[in-house]
Design a protein around this motif. Structure first.
Motif, PDB file in Angstrom:
ATOM      1  N   GLU A   1       0.868  -1.188   0.000  1.00  0.00           N
ATOM      2  CA  GLU A   1       0.000   0.000   0.000  1.00  0.00           C
ATOM      3  C   GLU A   1       0.899   1.231   0.000  1.00  0.00           C
ATOM      4  OE1 GLU A   1      -3.872   0.883   2.081  1.00  0.00           O
ATOM      5  OE2 GLU A   1      -2.501   1.613   3.621  1.00  0.00           O
TER       6      GLU A   1
ATOM      7  N   PRO B   1      -2.660   5.558   6.215  1.00  0.00           N
ATOM      8  CA  PRO B   1      -3.243   4.212   6.150  1.00  0.00           C
ATOM      9  C   PRO B   1      -4.662   4.248   5.582  1.00  0.00           C
ATOM     10  CG  PRO B   1      -2.150   4.562   8.250  1.00  0.00           C
ATOM     11  CD  PRO B   1      -2.144   5.893   7.551  1.00  0.00           C
TER      12      PRO B   1
ATOM     13  N   GLU C   1      -5.724  -1.138   5.206  1.00  0.00           N
ATOM     14  CA  GLU C   1      -4.248  -1.216   5.334  1.00  0.00           C
ATOM     15  C   GLU C   1      -3.802  -2.529   5.978  1.00  0.00           C
ATOM     16  OE1 GLU C   1      -4.081  -0.689   9.611  1.00  0.00           O
ATOM     17  OE2 GLU C   1      -2.320  -0.800   8.319  1.00  0.00           O
TER      18      GLU C   1
ATOM     19  N   PHE D   1      -2.445  -5.515   3.780  1.00  0.00           N
ATOM     20  CA  PHE D   1      -1.230  -5.415   2.959  1.00  0.00           C
ATOM     21  C   PHE D   1       0.001  -5.952   3.692  1.00  0.00           C
ATOM     22  CE2 PHE D   1      -2.595  -3.117  -0.787  1.00  0.00           C
ATOM     23  CZ  PHE D   1      -3.812  -2.571  -0.395  1.00  0.00           C
TER      24      PHE D   1
ATOM     25  N   GLU E   1       3.070  -4.834   2.979  1.00  0.00           N
ATOM     26  CA  GLU E   1       4.028  -3.736   3.105  1.00  0.00           C
ATOM     27  C   GLU E   1       3.298  -2.396   2.995  1.00  0.00           C
ATOM     28  OE1 GLU E   1       8.168  -2.360   0.777  1.00  0.00           O
ATOM     29  OE2 GLU E   1       7.025  -4.097   0.072  1.00  0.00           O
ATOM     30  N   HIS E   2       3.794  -1.376   3.711  1.00  0.00           N
ATOM     31  CA  HIS E   2       3.150  -0.054   3.678  1.00  0.00           C
ATOM     32  C   HIS E   2       4.214   1.000   3.460  1.00  0.00           C
ATOM     33  CE1 HIS E   2       0.775  -2.752   6.277  1.00  0.00           C
ATOM     34  NE2 HIS E   2      -0.283  -2.140   5.786  1.00  0.00           N
TER      35      HIS E   2
ATOM     36  N   TYR F   1       4.280   5.113   3.276  1.00  0.00           N
ATOM     37  CA  TYR F   1       3.442   6.304   3.397  1.00  0.00           C
ATOM     38  C   TYR F   1       4.221   7.545   2.985  1.00  0.00           C
ATOM     39  CZ  TYR F   1       0.222   3.100   5.542  1.00  0.00           C
ATOM     40  OH  TYR F   1      -0.619   2.033   5.742  1.00  0.00           O
TER      41      TYR F   1
END
Ligand code: BV8
Length: 230
Positions: A201, A206, A210, A213, A215-216, A218
């Motif tokens: 994502e 978020p 979220e 997922f 992996e995030h 931002y």
């Protein structure tokens, strides 16, 4: 990027830095018009003039010279050009910034602002002007049949078969600039997870989904995306 087959989903957040307002930002589109007033078939039946005006406003906004693709759009076009495996870009956006940045393998699951459709023949034509209920369609020569070629709430999104078959066989799923409010798009990550894909994502904050997922990342798309795809 080692993955063979990549599916990318984008939402309004990828066009935010190009100057197109997102739906849920404080000054977003929905604040100006209540959703049920414009983006539904019922609203179009009840008040076609209002719905035509709402899309005319956004169409003229999109065609303003200052609205240009941003580095995030270009990064996705470059990824498609460079990646040896398959890249399918699915956008929820109705703007044409992905095309203008050079993306080709692209599906607009919620339709396109620069297309009109005849409600009777189903014929779709490119359209950059301002529409009204009085316009005659070229196909049937009748008034009141033309509508924006856009998927409203309660209507079936476009290209769903192609999207699900790509999700079922992808190794990498990137979701960029979407809040995860709207289905079925918000459910794509689950399909990718079931296919064993690595899911990422990339968003300002978020999203509602979220937790689904792997992996995030931002940050603003035009900053994080060019770095992520290299
Ligand atoms: C369907 C075209 C069935 C119109 C759009 C209750 C629960 C669950 C679902 C439903 C429910 N009640 C009804 C439903 C179904 C409904 C739905 O999901 N409703 C939601 C609101 C609850 N869905 C539908 O109706 C869909 N159809 O289900 O059909 C069916 C089945 C069989 C047969 C017939 C019918 C159709 C949905 C399509 C609606 N049309 N667009 C128009 O544009 O006028 S949706 C519209 O809203 C957009 O296309 C987009 O998809 C959505 C907005 O979402 P985002 O793109 O995510 O934008 P948003 O502003 O929300 O978020 C932006 C994000 O970007 C934010 O997170 C922000 O942090 C981030 N961001 C901001 N700046 C940046 C950034 N990120 C990175 N960089 C930045 N610079």
């Amino acid at each position: 990027m080692g993955a063979e087959s990549i599916v990318i989903l984008t939402g309004a957040g990828i066009s935010a830095e190009s100057g197109i307002r997102t739906f849920r930002a404080a000054d977003g589109l929905w604040e100006d018009h209540r959703v049920e007033d414009v983006a539904t078939p019922e609203a179009f039946l009840r008040d076609p003039e209002l719905v035509h005006r709402f899309y005319n406003e956004r169409r003229q906004g999109l065609l303003a010279p200052e609205i240009q693709p941003n580095p995030a759009h270009y990064a996705l076009a470059e990824l498609e050009a460079r990646h040896s495996g398959s890249v399918l870009l699915v956008t929820q956006n109705i703007d044409n910034l992905h095309e203008r940045a050079g993306s080709h393998n692209l599906l607009h699951m919620h339709g396109e602002l620069l297309n009109m459709r005849c409600g009777q023949s189903g014929e779709v034509s490119f359209f950059e002007g301002a529409s009204s209920p009085a316009d005659l369609c070229d196909c049937c020569g009748e008034a009141g049949l033309l509508r924006p070629d856009i998927v409203w709430f309660g209507e079936m999104p476009m290209h769903m078969d192609r999207i699900y078959s790509a999700l079922d066989s992808c190794d990498l799923f990137l979701s960029i600039g979407t809040s995860g409010h709207v289905y079925p798009a918000a459910g794509f990550v689950e399909v990718a997870n079931a296919a064993g894909a690595h899911t990422v994502e990339l968003n300002l904050e978020p999203s509602r989904v979220e937790s689904a997922f792997d992996e995030h990342i931002y940050g603003a798309a035009s900053e994080v995306l060019p770095t992520y795809i290299t």
